[in-house]
Scaffold this motif. Sequence first.
Motif, short mmCIF file in Angstrom:
data_model
loop_
_atom_site.label_atom_id
_atom_site.label_comp_id
_atom_site.label_asym_id
_atom_site.label_seq_id
_atom_site.Cartn_x
_atom_site.Cartn_y
_atom_site.Cartn_z
N THR A 149 28.99 28.02 15.96
CA THR A 149 28.00 29.05 15.64
C THR A 149 26.65 28.72 16.26
O THR A 149 26.11 27.63 16.04
CB THR A 149 27.85 29.20 14.12
OG1 THR A 149 29.13 29.51 13.55
CG2 THR A 149 26.88 30.31 13.78
N ALA A 156 18.04 34.41 21.72
CA ALA A 156 19.21 35.22 22.08
C ALA A 156 19.00 36.69 21.75
O ALA A 156 19.95 37.47 21.71
CB ALA A 156 20.46 34.70 21.38
N THR A 165 21.41 45.12 21.93
CA THR A 165 20.66 43.86 21.95
C THR A 165 19.32 44.08 22.64
O THR A 165 19.26 44.66 23.72
CB THR A 165 21.45 42.78 22.69
OG1 THR A 165 22.75 42.65 22.12
CG2 THR A 165 20.73 41.44 22.62
N ARG A 187 24.93 29.87 27.23
CA ARG A 187 26.26 30.11 27.81
C ARG A 187 27.01 28.79 28.03
O ARG A 187 28.22 28.71 27.78
CB ARG A 187 26.12 30.86 29.14
CG ARG A 187 25.61 32.29 29.02
CD ARG A 187 25.70 32.96 30.39
NE ARG A 187 24.98 34.23 30.46
CZ ARG A 187 25.46 35.40 30.08
NH1 ARG A 187 26.68 35.46 29.55
NH2 ARG A 187 24.73 36.50 30.19
N ASP A 192 31.20 30.30 19.83
CA ASP A 192 32.17 31.31 19.40
C ASP A 192 31.51 32.53 18.80
O ASP A 192 32.11 33.60 18.73
CB ASP A 192 33.13 30.70 18.37
CG ASP A 192 33.98 29.60 18.97
OD1 ASP A 192 34.51 29.79 20.08
OD2 ASP A 192 34.09 28.53 18.33
N ARG A 193 30.27 32.35 18.32
CA ARG A 193 29.54 33.46 17.72
C ARG A 193 28.05 33.15 17.80
O ARG A 193 27.66 31.97 17.88
CB ARG A 193 29.96 33.70 16.27
CG ARG A 193 29.67 32.54 15.32
CD ARG A 193 30.38 32.69 13.99
NE ARG A 193 31.82 32.82 14.18
CZ ARG A 193 32.64 31.78 14.39
NH1 ARG A 193 32.16 30.55 14.46
NH2 ARG A 193 33.93 31.98 14.54
N VAL A 194 27.25 34.21 17.79
CA VAL A 194 25.79 34.05 17.80
C VAL A 194 25.25 34.75 16.57
O VAL A 194 25.71 35.84 16.20
CB VAL A 194 25.17 34.60 19.10
CG1 VAL A 194 25.50 36.06 19.32
CG2 VAL A 194 23.66 34.38 19.13
N GLU A 203 30.41 38.09 17.53
CA GLU A 203 31.37 37.21 18.19
C GLU A 203 31.57 37.54 19.66
O GLU A 203 32.25 36.79 20.36
CB GLU A 203 32.69 37.24 17.42
CG GLU A 203 32.52 36.70 15.99
CD GLU A 203 33.82 36.43 15.28
OE1 GLU A 203 34.88 36.83 15.81
OE2 GLU A 203 33.77 35.80 14.20
N VAL A 205 29.88 36.96 22.28
CA VAL A 205 28.69 36.22 22.73
C VAL A 205 28.33 36.55 24.17
O VAL A 205 27.16 36.81 24.50
CB VAL A 205 28.89 34.71 22.55
CG1 VAL A 205 27.66 33.95 23.04
CG2 VAL A 205 29.17 34.37 21.10
N HIS A 208 26.90 39.97 24.39
CA HIS A 208 25.58 40.00 23.74
C HIS A 208 24.51 39.47 24.69
O HIS A 208 23.45 40.08 24.86
CB HIS A 208 25.64 39.15 22.47
CG HIS A 208 24.35 39.01 21.75
ND1 HIS A 208 23.97 39.82 20.71
CD2 HIS A 208 23.31 38.14 21.92
CE1 HIS A 208 22.79 39.47 20.27
NE2 HIS A 208 22.37 38.45 21.00
#
Length: 273
Positions: A149, A156, A165, A187, A192-194, A203, A205, A208
């Motif tokens: 996470t 971000a 976003t 990156r 796995d998720r932001v 998820e 990422v 996003h």
Amino acid sequence: MRLIDLEHLGREHVIGAWLVGDVLVDPGPGSTLDTLLAGLDGEVPRIIALTHIHLDHAGATGALCERWPDAEVWVHERGARHLIDPAKLMASAGRLYGDDMARLWGEMRPVPADRIRILGEGRTEDFRHAATPGHASHHLGYLHEPTGTLFAGDTAGIRVQGGPTLGATPPPDIDLEAWMESIALFRSWEPDRVVPTHFGVFEDVGGHLDALEAWFDTWGRPARELDEAQWVAEHHTWLAARAEPAVVDALEQAAPPEQCYAGLARYWSKRAG
């Protein structure tokens, strides 16, 4: 790991604080302290991990340290002195917000120097961390490695479920080159998720971060070509075409468009000067 919606000014999905075991990431402003404590429901974090010291992320830290005498505060070295003595930070914010300061952000209490732990690049407990400037020169990003996470604060971008976003670009120290380097760092961590502070869990990422870079391509340069009223109006129209009104309201509360324009315009002025 859970998200506490701080319901800033009574609105959902504007500011979130995360409890990760006994680590509290970005406790939010002093004005939402009671909501935070209610959400914690008696749990006492051992660590307060700050992505940066802007009032919407860190304003409640000193009050929490008074309440929790054993809590340690993680912060970038450039932000530490403003936690120890927040007078300059509060005076600067007061010039921007005027009579709305108390309503928006509440009080920012000082943090004892011996409670502060300076972080840069490295690993501490379950977190990988590094400086991630762009939104602020004193910004940190954290990757909780057991869950993949990414706690990215504002670097971000900001996003509410059902909306695009966006960049959050308030003055004074927006730096687009540094921001792109920070996105590249995110990156490289392959999260796995932001979980941006503003607001939620995402998820997708890669998508996003792609969308954040696209936002800068679309809205960064026009800030040196348009006046404030034009930029704000065009950005609002763009956003309103992509999200429901409640999402638009939450995003514009988290990152007021006039401030986003001001930060970008200041950046271009510095580049030209």
